[in-house]
Enzyme design. Structure first.
Site, PDB file in Angstrom:
ATOM      1  N   ASP A  22     -54.334 -84.612  71.684  1.00  0.00           N
ATOM      2  CA  ASP A  22     -54.594 -83.924  72.954  1.00  0.00           C
ATOM      3  C   ASP A  22     -54.763 -84.954  74.066  1.00  0.00           C
ATOM      4  OD1 ASP A  22     -55.607 -82.435  75.061  1.00  0.00           O
ATOM      5  OD2 ASP A  22     -57.578 -82.134  74.130  1.00  0.00           O
ATOM      6  N   ASP A  30     -50.707 -81.845  72.505  1.00  0.00           N
ATOM      7  CA  ASP A  30     -49.665 -81.528  73.489  1.00  0.00           C
ATOM      8  C   ASP A  30     -48.461 -82.452  73.357  1.00  0.00           C
ATOM      9  OD1 ASP A  30     -50.580 -83.921  74.888  1.00  0.00           O
ATOM     10  OD2 ASP A  30     -52.280 -82.689  75.523  1.00  0.00           O
ATOM     11  N   ASP A  99     -38.436 -75.616  65.750  1.00  0.00           N
ATOM     12  CA  ASP A  99     -38.653 -74.510  64.835  1.00  0.00           C
ATOM     13  C   ASP A  99     -37.959 -73.280  65.406  1.00  0.00           C
ATOM     14  OD1 ASP A  99     -39.961 -72.987  62.739  1.00  0.00           O
ATOM     15  OD2 ASP A  99     -41.534 -74.525  62.794  1.00  0.00           O
ATOM     16  N   ASP A 196     -37.360 -70.715  60.419  1.00  0.00           N
ATOM     17  CA  ASP A 196     -38.478 -69.966  59.858  1.00  0.00           C
ATOM     18  C   ASP A 196     -37.993 -68.744  59.064  1.00  0.00           C
ATOM     19  OD1 ASP A 196     -41.458 -69.810  59.976  1.00  0.00           O
ATOM     20  OD2 ASP A 196     -41.056 -67.845  60.854  1.00  0.00           O
ATOM     21  N   GLU A 251     -36.166 -72.552  55.906  1.00  0.00           N
ATOM     22  CA  GLU A 251     -37.347 -72.301  55.081  1.00  0.00           C
ATOM     23  C   GLU A 251     -36.902 -71.323  54.003  1.00  0.00           C
ATOM     24  OE1 GLU A 251     -42.022 -70.969  55.382  1.00  0.00           O
ATOM     25  OE2 GLU A 251     -40.557 -69.958  56.619  1.00  0.00           O
ATOM     26  N   HIS A 324     -47.711 -77.086  57.171  1.00  0.00           N
ATOM     27  CA  HIS A 324     -48.776 -76.356  57.863  1.00  0.00           C
ATOM     28  C   HIS A 324     -49.155 -75.037  57.194  1.00  0.00           C
ATOM     29  CE1 HIS A 324     -45.125 -74.424  58.998  1.00  0.00           C
ATOM     30  NE2 HIS A 324     -45.787 -73.450  59.571  1.00  0.00           N
ATOM     31  N   ASP A 325     -48.429 -74.629  56.156  1.00  0.00           N
ATOM     32  CA  ASP A 325     -48.722 -73.363  55.474  1.00  0.00           C
ATOM     33  C   ASP A 325     -49.429 -73.538  54.136  1.00  0.00           C
ATOM     34  OD1 ASP A 325     -47.512 -71.792  57.413  1.00  0.00           O
ATOM     35  OD2 ASP A 325     -45.563 -71.801  56.413  1.00  0.00           O
TER      36      ASP A 325
HETATM   37  O1  TEU Z   1     -43.991 -69.071  56.875  1.00  0.00           O
HETATM   38  C1  TEU Z   1     -43.420 -68.171  56.011  1.00  0.00           C
HETATM   39  C2  TEU Z   1     -44.142 -67.818  54.797  1.00  0.00           C
HETATM   40  O2  TEU Z   1     -43.779 -66.827  54.240  1.00  0.00           O
HETATM   41  C3  TEU Z   1     -45.291 -68.505  54.245  1.00  0.00           C
HETATM   42  O3  TEU Z   1     -45.364 -69.830  54.302  1.00  0.00           O
HETATM   43  C4  TEU Z   1     -46.468 -67.807  54.775  1.00  0.00           C
HETATM   44  O4  TEU Z   1     -46.803 -68.185  56.055  1.00  0.00           O
HETATM   45  C5  TEU Z   1     -47.676 -68.066  53.959  1.00  0.00           C
HETATM   46  O5  TEU Z   1     -47.329 -68.179  52.678  1.00  0.00           O
HETATM   47  C6  TEU Z   1     -48.590 -66.926  54.160  1.00  0.00           C
HETATM   48  O6  TEU Z   1     -49.372 -66.826  53.055  1.00  0.00           O
HETATM   49  C7  TEU Z   1     -43.474 -69.172  58.145  1.00  0.00           C
HETATM   50  C8  TEU Z   1     -44.281 -70.150  58.950  1.00  0.00           C
HETATM   51  O7  TEU Z   1     -44.148 -71.416  58.386  1.00  0.00           O
HETATM   52  C9  TEU Z   1     -45.690 -69.669  59.027  1.00  0.00           C
HETATM   53  O8  TEU Z   1     -46.535 -70.576  59.642  1.00  0.00           O
HETATM   54  C10 TEU Z   1     -45.674 -68.351  59.773  1.00  0.00           C
HETATM   55  O9  TEU Z   1     -46.950 -67.791  59.751  1.00  0.00           O
HETATM   56  C11 TEU Z   1     -44.698 -67.362  59.171  1.00  0.00           C
HETATM   57  O10 TEU Z   1     -43.451 -67.937  58.828  1.00  0.00           O
HETATM   58  C12 TEU Z   1     -44.390 -66.284  60.165  1.00  0.00           C
HETATM   59  O11 TEU Z   1     -43.621 -66.810  61.210  1.00  0.00           O
END
Ligand code: TEU
Length: 553
Positions: A22, A30, A99, A196, A251, A324-325
C-alpha cells in the site's frame, strides 16, 4: 517431439494486489506498490506477473465481481498508474497477465442493472433469468444458486455470490462484448490472461438437479464442461488470442486429467494451459472444502502421473500448490513448524522440476504460513462470512468451524505480504488495513530473508535460475521410482540433453531411497540442506535433492 515456446519456460508469480503493498495509506495494496517492487520481483527471477482483478468492483468477492471491465478500482489507482506499471514491467523484461473474470459480472455492472429492470430489456438475455426456479443448485458461497428478484418476479443464476450473476454465453452479443474487452487490454500491451472458472462458461440449459450432499459431483459434472464450452473457447482463440503472442492460462476447476487435452492440445486452438484442481481437492470431502478429509502422498503423486500421461507431448498445465483461494502451501503440504524452511524449499523444488509452467503465489518465496485469527469475525472472505451465518443459524458447533477455517480459509493466503518488521509487516502505513498481517511477520519477512544467504528466498532464486538453464526440467520426460511410497517422491526427468534425479522426503523423519544404479555417478545440482552429503540414498527430514547426470557421462 514437444514444441518449445516462451510460455512453457516462463515462471509465473501471482500478485494479490490488495495485499501486496500500500503506497497511499488507505489500507489496500495498489498498482504503484507493484511498480515500486518490480526490481524485487525481477531479482527473484520470475518472468510473468499475474495480477488478481484490479478492475472496478463493489468488492463483494475481492474484485472477482467486476462492475466495469475497462476501469481500475479506485482503491488500487488509476489507468495512468496501470500504464506506468505495464511500461515499467516491460522495461525490465517482465510480462503482465490480467485476470479475466467473465463467467459472471457484478450485479452492479450496467448490463445486470439493465437486465434486472424489465423482462424485455435489451440486456435481459445477457444473464440467465427464469420464471420458475429451474434447479436445486447450490452456490459456491452457500445457499441457492438461483436468486429471486421481485422486480420482474423471476430467478437469476449465480454460481458464486448473489452479487455475481452468471453471464449467458449463449448470447452472441455477450461473447462479442467479452472479446472486445480482451482486445482493449491486449492492445494496451498486456501479455495475456488467467481465466477465472473458464470451464463454467457454457451451461447445461436443462439445468439438471444436483445431489445436494455431493457438491463435488455438481462441480465436476453439472457446473463445468458444458456442451458449447469448446466451441466458445475456439471462437475466443480465433477472434482474440490468435492475434497476439500472449499467455492463456485457464483456471481448470472441474477438469479431469482425461479432459486436459480437450482444452490444451495445440491442434485444437483453445487454451495454452490449465491449472487443474486434482491435487488441491484431495483433502475435500463430498461436501467440498468445509468437509475436510486427510490425503496421502500416493494420491498426490497419482495426480501428477495421470496428468503427465494424459497430456503426453501435446498439452500443457500450470503447476501450483497454492494461490489466493487456498491455504499456504508450506502449511498444507509441508511442515510450517519445525521444518518450515526445509519443507518450503522442498515444495519449490517439486514445482520447478515437474513438467508444466510453475506459478508462485506472493509470499511463498519467504515461506509465509497460514494465519489463525482468534475470532471468526476477523475473517474477511465472503465464503467464510456466509459459512459463519449458516452454521450459527443451524446451531452448529462454532469451535469446530473455527478449526476448519484455520486449516482451509482462503484468507490464509490473503494476509499482507510480509516486507519487514514494521507496523502491518511493512505493508501499509495506515492505521487500519483491510485484513490483519499474520503476527509471525516479526520472524518471517522479506527484509530478514534477504539478509540470510540460507533463506528460502535465495533458494527460490537459485532453483528458478537452474530451471532456466536446464531445459530438460521444463520439457523432459518423467518417470517415477518408489511410486507406492507414502514418504518419498522420487522421479527422473530426462531427454537427449541430460538425466536428472529428484529425491524428496515428505516426512519429519529420515528416509532411505532404493538405490538407483544409473544415478550412482550423478552429481548434486541443488539440495535444501547445507553441508556435505554422506549418503546419496539417505534423506534427512524434508530433504530435497536434484542430481544431474550428463546424458553421455
Ligand atoms: O475461483 C474459483 C473456484 O471455484 C474456487 O477456487 C473457489 O473460489 C473456492 O474453491 C471456493 O471454495 C475463482 C477465483 O479464483 C476466486 O477467488 C473467486 O472467488 C471465484 O472464482 C469466483 O470468481
Amino acid at each position: 517431439m514437444m514444441k518449445t515456446t516462451w510460455w512453457k519456460e516462463a515462471i509465473v508469480y501471482q500478485i494479490y494486489p490488495r495485499s501486496f503493498l500500500d503506497t497511499t495509506g488507505n489500507g489496500f495494496g495498489d498498482l504503484n506498490g507493484i511498480t515500486s517492487k518490480l526490481d524485487y520481483l525481477k531479482s527473484l527471477g520470475v518472468d510473468v506477473l499475474w495480477l488478481s482483478p484490479i478492475f472496478q468492483s463493489p468488492d463483494d468477492d475481492n474484485g472477482y465481481d467486476i462492475s466495469d471491465y475497462r476501469n481500475i478500482m479506485e482503491k488500487f489507482g488509476f489507468m495512468d498508474d496501470f500504464d506506468r506499471m505495464l511500461k515499467a514491467a516491460h522495461d525490465r523484461g517482465l510480462k503482465i497477465i490480467l485476470d479475466l473474470v467473465v463467467n459472471h459480472t457484478s450485479d452492479e455492472h450496467k448490463w445486470f442493472k439493465e437486465s434486472k429492470n424489465s423482462s424485455n430489456n435489451y440486456y435481459r438475455d445477457y444473464y440467465f433469468w427464469r420464471k420458475d426456479k429451474p434447479s436445486n443448485w447450490l452456490s459456491f458461497f452457500g445457499g441457492d444458486a438461483w436468486e429471486y428478484d421481485s422486480k420482474t418476479k423471476a430467478y437469476y443464476l449465480h454460481l458464486f455470490s448473489k452479487k455475481q450473476p452468471d453471464l449467458n454465453w449463449e448470447n452472441e452479443q455477450v461473447r462479442k462484448e467479452v472479446y472486445d474487452m480482451m482486445h482493449f487490454w491486449l492492445k494496451k500491451g498486456v501479455d495475456g490472461f488467467r481465466m477465472d472458472v473458464i470451464p463454467m462458461i457454457s451451461k447445461f440449459l436443462d439445468f439438471p438437479d444436483m445431489d445436494r450432499n455431493d457438491f463435488m459431483n455438481a462441480i465436476n459434472n453439472l457446473y463445468t464442461n458444458g456442451p458449447r464450452l469448446h466451441e466458445f473457447l475456439r471462437e475466443m482463440n480465433e477472434q482474440v488470442l490468435s492475434k497476439y503472442d500472449v499467455m492463456s492460462m485457464g483456471e481448470g476447476i472441474g477438469i479431469a486429467a482425461h479432459q486436459g487435452l480437450l482444452y490444451t492440445d495445440e491442434l485444437r486452438r483453445e487454451l495454452q494451459m490449465v491449472y487443474h484442481f486434482d491435487h488441491m481437492a484431495l483433502d475435500w470431502g463430498d461436501n467440498g472444502k468445509f468437509d475436510p478429509k486427510s490425503w496421502k502422498l500416493t494420491e498426490f503423486k497419482h495426480v501428477f502421473r495421470s496428468w503427465y500421461r494424459e497430456l503426453g507431448d501435446k498439452g500443457w498445465i500450470t503447476l501450483f500448490l497454492d494461490n489466493h483461494d487456498f491455504p499456504r502451501m508450506v502449511s498444507r503440504f509441508g511442515n510450517d513448524k519445525e521444518y518450515r524452511v526445509e519443507s518450503a524449499k522442498l515444495l519449490i523444488t517439486l514445482l520447478m522440476t515437474l513438467r508444466g509452467t510453475p506459478c508462485i503465489y506472493q509470499g511463498s518465496e519467504i515461506g509465509m504460513t497460514n494465519v489463525q485469527f482468534d475470532s471468526l469475525d476477523d475473517y474477511k472472505d465472503i465464503e467464510i462470512k456466509n459459512k459463519v451465518k449458516e452454521w450459527r443459524a443451524q446451531g452448529r458447533n462454532m469451535e469446530e468451524l473455527k478449526f476448519i477455517v484455520h486449516k482451509i480459509a482462503r484468507d490464509n493466503a490473503r494476509t499482507p505480504l510480509q516486507w519487514n518488521k514494521d507496523m502491518h509487516s511493512g505493508f501499509s502505513k495506515a492505521e487500519n488495513i483491510w485484513i490483519d498481517s499474520n503476527p509471525n511477520f516479526t520472524q518471517i519477512n522479506v527484509e530478514s530473508a534477504l539478509e540470510n544467504p540460507n533463506s528460502i528466498w535465495y533458494y527460490y532464486k537459485k532453483i528458478i535460475s537452474l530451471r532456466k538453464m536446464h531445459k530438460t526440467l521444463v520439457y523432459g520426460n518423467f518417470e517415477e521410482f518408489m511410486s507406492n511410497s507414502e514418504d518419498v517422491y522420487v522421479y527422473r526427468r530426462w531427454d537427449e540433453k541430460g538425466n536428472y534425479l529428484i529425491t524428496l522426503n515428505f516426512t519429519n523423519h529420515p528416509q532411505f531411497i532404493d538405490t538407483i544404479p544409473e544415478f550412482e555417478k550423478s552429481t548434486l545440482l541443488i539440495g535444501n540442506y547445507s553441508g556435505s552429503m554422506d549418503n546419496k540414498w539417505a534423506l534427512r527430514p524434508w530433504e530435497a535433492r536434484v542430481f544431474y547426470l550428463n546424458r553421455f557421462g
